[in-house]
Design a protein around this motif. Structure first.
Motif, PDB file in Angstrom:
ATOM      1  N   PHE A  83      29.463  30.551   3.375  1.00 29.51           N
ATOM      2  CA  PHE A  83      28.941  30.987   4.666  1.00 29.51           C
ATOM      3  C   PHE A  83      27.858  30.024   5.168  1.00 29.51           C
ATOM      4  CE2 PHE A  83      30.623  34.915   2.829  1.00 29.51           C
ATOM      5  CZ  PHE A  83      31.399  35.377   3.879  1.00 29.51           C
ATOM      6  N   ILE A 200      29.205  34.603  12.849  1.00 28.29           N
ATOM      7  CA  ILE A 200      30.276  34.818  11.865  1.00 28.29           C
ATOM      8  C   ILE A 200      30.577  36.297  11.660  1.00 28.29           C
ATOM      9  CG2 ILE A 200      31.047  34.430   9.496  1.00 28.29           C
ATOM     10  CD1 ILE A 200      29.236  31.967   9.392  1.00 28.29           C
ATOM     11  N   TRP A 258      36.979  37.932   6.224  1.00 24.29           N
ATOM     12  CA  TRP A 258      36.566  36.532   6.106  1.00 24.29           C
ATOM     13  C   TRP A 258      37.741  35.670   5.623  1.00 24.29           C
ATOM     14  CZ3 TRP A 258      33.528  32.719   7.276  1.00 24.29           C
ATOM     15  CH2 TRP A 258      33.311  31.647   6.409  1.00 24.29           C
ATOM     16  N   ASN A 261      40.337  34.971   8.261  1.00 29.77           N
ATOM     17  CA  ASN A 261      39.943  33.991   9.272  1.00 29.77           C
ATOM     18  C   ASN A 261      40.424  32.582   8.925  1.00 29.77           C
ATOM     19  OD1 ASN A 261      38.246  33.499  11.770  1.00 29.77           O
ATOM     20  ND2 ASN A 261      37.232  32.080  10.360  1.00 29.77           N
TER      21      ASN A 261
END
Length: 474
Positions: A83, A200, A258, A261
């Protein structure tokens, strides 16, 4: 013909259901040791962008008998790093930074080193910066102390020596990711927590995910971490609010969004994802390599590792912070992701992740040829115990940059290092003027002599800091 079609459809669905049920039973068996009296693990399996299995095993809180569910929030340790690098790459995409920028452009308080450290070096563990946890332990900090990013920055900014020339090799260092989070903060004008949430977490619908930058913050539904010895559990207190290398708190459900994505980008685009997934490089163009295991090379790729595992490409990373353990693996070409979050100090996350991969991809994995590794036994170095006078090593040794003082003295016939904030460390001689011991992490302690053979300093090397010098002052 109509009946034949119905039969074929029935066979197709029952066959797939049977395979799925078999995999789920195997997962249940894998975690059968967890129950209402143990810590545990949360699991999510994602295929084609959808969760096909999610479940909790064991307890999130042993004091209040709260079970783990797919909605339980865990600290994911070093899985947080992807991240951090993703945020940096977003800033690059926005034209606000360049990966080739000198880090001191944004963090001028860092020392001037012989060779420039770039943002790219930080992202790829090739900066040469000494690891922050390695330094903190030598400065007398415990890992359950309250540790903030501000405190880490102060210590890192005083380190005038590197482990190696930037860009010349790969060596895992958490420090680089603290600096990356600081760059995000200074460039965006927002805290790293705010930036990641806006850019995000919110766009992906990760409603139960946050960057934990305040150790007093209340987080509902979070697990606490535990260790156990012979079945007796104890808390592993985590008070750090240092962000960048760790401290993303999330759930297996949110992490599924996540991973999706990377297959169907909502944040970024296909070109961006491909760029992010590329292998990290040294300055000479060679790939940054973590290790070679089972005959397969493990490369670094932006806060994650990439390898060809039994013929399939997998991007993965594990995390470990106090008693928290995590695994996030993406078999992107096969559209399968495996997410494991645990509060069990003894949980072996990587092995569990790959065991589950075998349940779902067994028919696609290639069999490995048996690899015979010739183990070279290191020549045993002859100790000169009879010629060693332990009294030579006694004294007080100071490192001003770490504000740290070790006293070396003989206690009960053993050479021992003492520190005001740490447990005493017994040293074991391995060769002339060189000893081993444990200062939170295993260390090697080397003493240096002057021309008159008097001890004038010692240097300590651990997993993330090489030759940290302490000058003899008394």
């Amino acid at each position: 013909m109509k009946h034949l079609t119905i039969i074929l459809v029935y066979i197709f669905f029952t066959t797939n259901l049977s395979a799925q049920t078999s995999s789920e039973q195997k997962i249940d068996s894998l975690f059968s040791q967890y129950n209402s009296k143990t810590s545990g693990v949360a699991v999510a399996i994602v295929r084609d962008g959808k969760i096909i299995f999610k479940k909790g095993y064991g307890m999130a809180n042993l004091e209040y008998d709260i079970p783990i569910t797919p909605k339980t929030i865990f600290n994911i340790g070093s899985v947080s790093k992807q991240f951090t690098t993703f945020s940096i790459y977003l800033l690059e995409k926005q034209g606000k930074i360049s990966l080739d920028d000198d880090v001191r452009k944004y963090i001028p308080e860092l020392p001037i080193y012989e060779k420039t450290i770039t943002i790219k070096h930080l992202c790829s563990h090739t900066s040469g910066l000494k690891d922050q946890w390695a330094l903190l332990t030598l400065a007398g900090w415990r890992m359950d102390d309250i540790i903030t990013s501000e405190q880490v920055m102060k210590i890192v900014s005083k380190q005038k020596e590197l482990n190696f020339t930037p860009g010349s090799q790969f060596k895992y260092s958490n420090t680089g990711f603290t600096l990356l989070a600081e760059i995000v903060k200074r460039v965006s004008g927002k805290s790293f927590s705010e930036f990641s949430k806006e850019n995000i977490f919110n766009p992906l619908g990760m409603e139960n995910t946050l960057v934990f930058d305040d150790n007093e913050k209340i987080v509902k539904n979070r697990a606490y971490s535990y260790g156990d010895e012979n079945g007796v559990y104890s808390k592993r207190n985590l008070n750090s609010s240092s962000v960048g290398p760790s401290n993303v708190y999330t759930t297996v459900e949110d992490l599924s969004k996540w991973t999706t994505n990377f297959e169907n980008p909502v944040v970024g685009d296909v070109e961006y994802i491909n760029h992010f997934n590329e292998r990290s490089l040294l300055d000479n163009g060679e790939p940054a390599i973590l290790a070679v295991r089972d005959g397969e090379t493990i490369y670094h790729a932006k806060g994650q590792f990439i390898r060809n595992y039994k013929g399939l490409t997998v991007y993965n990373h594990t995390g470990s912070d106090m008693g928290f353990k995590s695994y996030l693996g993406r078999f992107q070409d096969n559209k399968l992701s495996i997410i494991l979050l645990s509060n069990d100090e003894n949980f072996v996350a990587y092995k569990a992740g790959m065991d589950i991969a075998e349940f779902y991809l067994y028919d696609k994995f290639k069999k490995r040829e048996k690899i015979t590794e010739i183990e070279k036994k290191a020549e045993e170095k002859t100790k000169s115990n009879s010629n060693t006078n332990l009294n030579d090593f006694e004294g007080e040794f100071q490192n001003n940059d770490l504000s740290s003082l070790f006293i070396v003295k003989i206690i009960n016939g053993k050479l021992t290092m003492t520190h005001n904030r740490l447990s005493d460390v017994q040293l074991t001689e391995v060769e002339k003027d060189k000893f081993t011991g444990t200062i939170t992490f295993p260390v090697e302690v080397s003493f240096q002599r002057n021309k008159k053979s008097k001890i004038i300093e010692l240097s300590i090397t651990n997993f993330g800091a090489t030759n940290v010098k302490f000058i003899k002052i008394k």
